[in-house]
Motif scaffolding. Sequence first.
Motif, PDB file in Angstrom:
ATOM      1  N   ARG A  69       1.089  -1.144  -0.355  1.00  0.00           N
ATOM      2  CA  ARG A  69       0.035  -0.083  -0.512  1.00  0.00           C
ATOM      3  C   ARG A  69       1.220   0.921   0.112  1.00  0.00           C
ATOM      4  O   ARG A  69       0.625   2.434  -0.890  1.00  0.00           O
ATOM      5  CB  ARG A  69      -0.824  -0.032   1.592  1.00  0.00           C
ATOM      6  N   ASP A  72       2.261   1.832  -3.045  1.00  0.00           N
ATOM      7  CA  ASP A  72       1.539   1.793  -4.617  1.00  0.00           C
ATOM      8  C   ASP A  72       1.607   3.850  -3.680  1.00  0.00           C
ATOM      9  O   ASP A  72       1.359   4.385  -5.632  1.00  0.00           O
ATOM     10  CB  ASP A  72       0.134   1.380  -4.356  1.00  0.00           C
ATOM     11  N   TYR A  73       1.371   4.103  -2.544  1.00  0.00           N
ATOM     12  CA  TYR A  73       1.103   5.717  -2.756  1.00  0.00           C
ATOM     13  C   TYR A  73       2.187   6.282  -3.151  1.00  0.00           C
ATOM     14  O   TYR A  73       1.348   6.860  -3.480  1.00  0.00           O
ATOM     15  CB  TYR A  73       0.588   5.940  -1.188  1.00  0.00           C
ATOM     16  N   LEU A  76       2.106   5.950  -6.830  1.00  0.00           N
ATOM     17  CA  LEU A  76       0.968   6.321  -7.382  1.00  0.00           C
ATOM     18  C   LEU A  76      -0.103   7.509  -6.934  1.00  0.00           C
ATOM     19  O   LEU A  76      -0.681   8.359  -7.560  1.00  0.00           O
ATOM     20  CB  LEU A  76       0.106   5.103  -8.198  1.00  0.00           C
ATOM     21  N   THR A 131      -2.584  -1.884 -13.898  1.00  0.00           N
ATOM     22  CA  THR A 131      -2.247  -1.155 -12.320  1.00  0.00           C
ATOM     23  C   THR A 131      -3.310  -0.589 -11.760  1.00  0.00           C
ATOM     24  O   THR A 131      -3.238  -0.268 -10.567  1.00  0.00           O
ATOM     25  CB  THR A 131      -1.426  -0.287 -12.626  1.00  0.00           C
ATOM     26  N   TYR A 135      -4.481  -1.691  -7.851  1.00  0.00           N
ATOM     27  CA  TYR A 135      -4.108  -0.145  -6.265  1.00  0.00           C
ATOM     28  C   TYR A 135      -4.688  -0.624  -4.925  1.00  0.00           C
ATOM     29  O   TYR A 135      -5.972  -1.171  -5.590  1.00  0.00           O
ATOM     30  CB  TYR A 135      -4.379   0.758  -7.033  1.00  0.00           C
ATOM     31  N   ALA A 138      -8.721   1.614  -5.826  1.00  0.00           N
ATOM     32  CA  ALA A 138      -8.406   2.214  -7.212  1.00  0.00           C
ATOM     33  C   ALA A 138      -9.354   3.166  -7.419  1.00  0.00           C
ATOM     34  O   ALA A 138      -9.359   4.170  -8.712  1.00  0.00           O
ATOM     35  CB  ALA A 138      -8.774   0.772  -7.971  1.00  0.00           C
ATOM     36  N   LEU A 141      -8.104   6.912  -8.129  1.00  0.00           N
ATOM     37  CA  LEU A 141      -6.564   7.301  -9.901  1.00  0.00           C
ATOM     38  C   LEU A 141      -7.943   7.314 -10.542  1.00  0.00           C
ATOM     39  O   LEU A 141      -8.887   7.477 -10.696  1.00  0.00           O
ATOM     40  CB  LEU A 141      -6.278   5.603  -9.704  1.00  0.00           C
TER      41      LEU A 141
END
Length: 205
Positions: A69, A72-73, A76, A131, A135, A138, A141
Amino acid sequence: PFLQQVTDGELVFTPVDYAGAEKRYHEALAAKDTLFRRLAGHSAVLRAAEMVMARLLPDAEVITEEYARQRDYVNLGMHHCEEPAQFTRAWENTRLLLEQLQQVVQADGARLVVFTVSAWHEVEPEYMARTIAGYHDAAKLCLDEAPAYRRLAGIADGLGIDMVNLLPEFRRRAEAGERFFLADRHWNEAGHELAARAVARVLLQ
């Protein structure tokens, strides 16, 4: 060094912890010191196999959910539909750094041009979809809309800096089936050629 604050118009940076960085580097190397990696260091065939596996299973490393997590943060968060406060501060630091760079370049009688480096997950439709699907949140995003590129364009425009946004051309040609990335996610020869030609056009103008 990281930009810490602005004091009376001066940029203040954090000191670099070289000893700590070296220690963490060796710890990371030790954690990856497997028999396969030692053998791969002496075998072109095994190195090639490792590159193929990285392409087929780019996220196959064993990691905890919390680490995933956070990763990812970090990777993204700049593409969240609503910009997180941490990224707002980071963009402000980026603006200050570009402003200082602009002043140094102009004082030298030159002209600053910035160009973007498009990433795998921003370009290739298949990997973009993977991706987003993988996520942890999601719904936050807006990867298709590339808000980070709009943010950078706004900063560049405000500072009077020329910017070459390579993302639209990378996406257009990737959707037509062209591939621009190696297994390690850096540009391949075609990616470098596309970028070089696009930047050259601007410089020639």
